[in-house]
Design a protein around this motif. Structure first.
Motif, short mmCIF file in Angstrom:
data_model
loop_
_atom_site.label_atom_id
_atom_site.label_comp_id
_atom_site.label_asym_id
_atom_site.label_seq_id
_atom_site.Cartn_x
_atom_site.Cartn_y
_atom_site.Cartn_z
N GLN A 14 108.84 12.25 -29.91
CA GLN A 14 109.58 13.35 -29.27
C GLN A 14 109.83 14.51 -30.24
O GLN A 14 110.56 15.42 -29.91
N GLU A 15 109.26 14.44 -31.43
CA GLU A 15 109.52 15.43 -32.49
C GLU A 15 111.03 15.61 -32.66
O GLU A 15 111.55 16.73 -32.78
N ALA A 16 111.75 14.47 -32.61
CA ALA A 16 113.21 14.51 -32.56
C ALA A 16 113.80 13.82 -33.81
O ALA A 16 113.06 13.29 -34.65
N PHE A 68 116.92 16.72 -30.06
CA PHE A 68 115.67 16.60 -29.29
C PHE A 68 115.26 18.00 -28.85
O PHE A 68 115.62 18.46 -27.75
N ASN A 117 112.73 19.42 -27.74
CA ASN A 117 111.87 19.67 -26.58
C ASN A 117 112.55 19.37 -25.24
O ASN A 117 111.92 19.47 -24.20
N ASN A 118 113.84 19.00 -25.28
CA ASN A 118 114.56 18.73 -24.03
C ASN A 118 114.49 19.94 -23.10
O ASN A 118 114.65 21.09 -23.55
#
Ligand SMILES: NC(=O)C1=CN([C@@H]2O[C@H](COP(=O)(O)OP(=O)(O)OC[C@H]3O[C@@H](n4cnc5c(N)ncnc54)[C@H](O)[C@@H]3O)[C@@H](O)[C@H]2O)C=CC1
Ligand SMILES: O=C([O-])C1=[NH+]CCC1
Length: 301
Positions: free
Chosen positions: A50-52, A75, A77-78
């Motif tokens: 998630q690139e998180a 996060f 990209n949420n």
């Protein structure tokens, strides 16, 4: 154990009181042992699909008798949910008994902006009139309100990748919607970058010499918001050296030399070079959360 919601925090936490607390916290963390502060650099777990990331931020301060830890998820990209979610648990510092659990979304939003307001107070020209905000999320808005406590802006410009939220923000703050970073920062006195970008978005050729930049995004070692050229030519201040050398891509990848911690400037041991281009690289510190919690709990009891 007391439970504190973000709504309750919004009601009691005001920049007028928070900014002085942040000034004191930033001064103290730069002489941590004098105040009995134990604050390790935060632990960060990366969630690659998630690139998180998840950050864990504990601190103890003997001087203020506070012991807290924050857990914060990021996060970027949420789409439906906000990009950050935070919880803080406060413990009694004498016996370790948990005393409160706080929804720390609003707290994080406000204390980060309050820290940038303190840095701007010391590093920007006091008669700064034009502010450029890059990004239009949670921090963009809070930075407008916090910095407006210190400066009398005549123009606030906003550029963001998300035009819809940028338009909404401009409507609320009577800002000027820009179509590029270059347009937003032209002749600006203070630039605040509050994006989730992982690549530099601000270039040397676009900025006025002597501008002050609050670099608030890019809090991971492989992310940058500010070009290496700016990071190498400006006078760079950080909230905490140890954290910046471990967590800041703008410092690490940008090969920047850190001139001082902002707390050293507040304490008077380092200069505020307001005639030069200055960058305040903010990463966010647990001590900022701790003093905010103390203020909130005092207000609520
Ligand atoms: N230094 C500190 O203490 C803290 C730093 N942060 C960081 O600040 C940044 C902003 O946080 P929030 O406002 O909560 O996030 P957010 O998710 O609410 O907003 C991010 C904004 O960045 C914009 N954006 C992304 N890429 C862009 C690009 N290339 N050019 C222009 N705009 C772009 C998005 O459109 C959005 O408006 C994040 O990187 C976050 O991790 C957040 C909390 C504390
Ligand atoms: O200090 C903080 O809470 C954060 N710094 C970067 C993302 C969240």
């Amino acid at each position: 154990m007391k439970q504190v919601t973000s709504d309750e925090i919004s009601k009691v936490l005001k920049y007028g009181e928070l900014i002085p607390q942040m000034e004191s916290a930033l001064r103290k963390i730069s002489s941590a042992s004098d105040y009995g502060i134990d604050q390790p650099v935060r632990s960060v777990v990366r969630i690659k699909p998630q690139e998180a990331a998840l950050g864990i931020m504990p601190v103890y301060c003997q001087d203020d008798e506070i012991l807290v830890t924050k857990l914060i998820s990021y996060f970027p990209n949420n789409k439906i949910h906000p990009s950050h979610h935070a919880l803080i648990i406060a413990f009694n510092s004498q016996n370790g008994v948990p005393i409160a659990i706080l929804d720390a979304d609003v707290l994080t939003e406000m204390r980060t902006a309050a820290a940038s307001a303190v840095a701007s107070k010391y590093l920007a020209k006091p008669d700064s009139k034009i502010m450029a905000i890059i990004g239009s999320g949670v921090q963009a808005k809070s930075h407008y309100y916090a910095l407006s406590e210190i400066f009398q802006f005549t123009e606030v410009r906003v550029y963001s990748r998300n035009t819809q939220t940028a338009e909404r923000l401009c409507k609320e703050i009577k800002g000027v919607l820009c179509t590029s970073v270059k347009e937003a920062v032209k002749d600006a006195d203070i630039i605040t970058t509050v994006t989730s970008s992982t690549k530099p978005i601000l270039q040397q050729d676009w900025i006025k010499p002597g501008v002050h930049i609050n670099a608030v995004g890019a809090c991971l070692p492989d992310s940058q918001e500010i070009s290496s050229e700016i990071m190498q030519s400006a006078v760079v201040y950080v909230d905490n050296r140890e954290a910046a050398l471990k967590e800041s891509g703008d410092v690490i990848l940008g090969k920047a030399e850190i001139y001082a911690e902002i707390g050293e400037v507040i304490a008077g041991s380092k200069e505020s070079k307001t005639s030069e281009t200055t960058v305040f690289k903010s990463l966010g510190l647990a001590i900022e959360d701790a003093v905010s919690v103390k203020l909130i709990l005092e207000k609520l009891t």
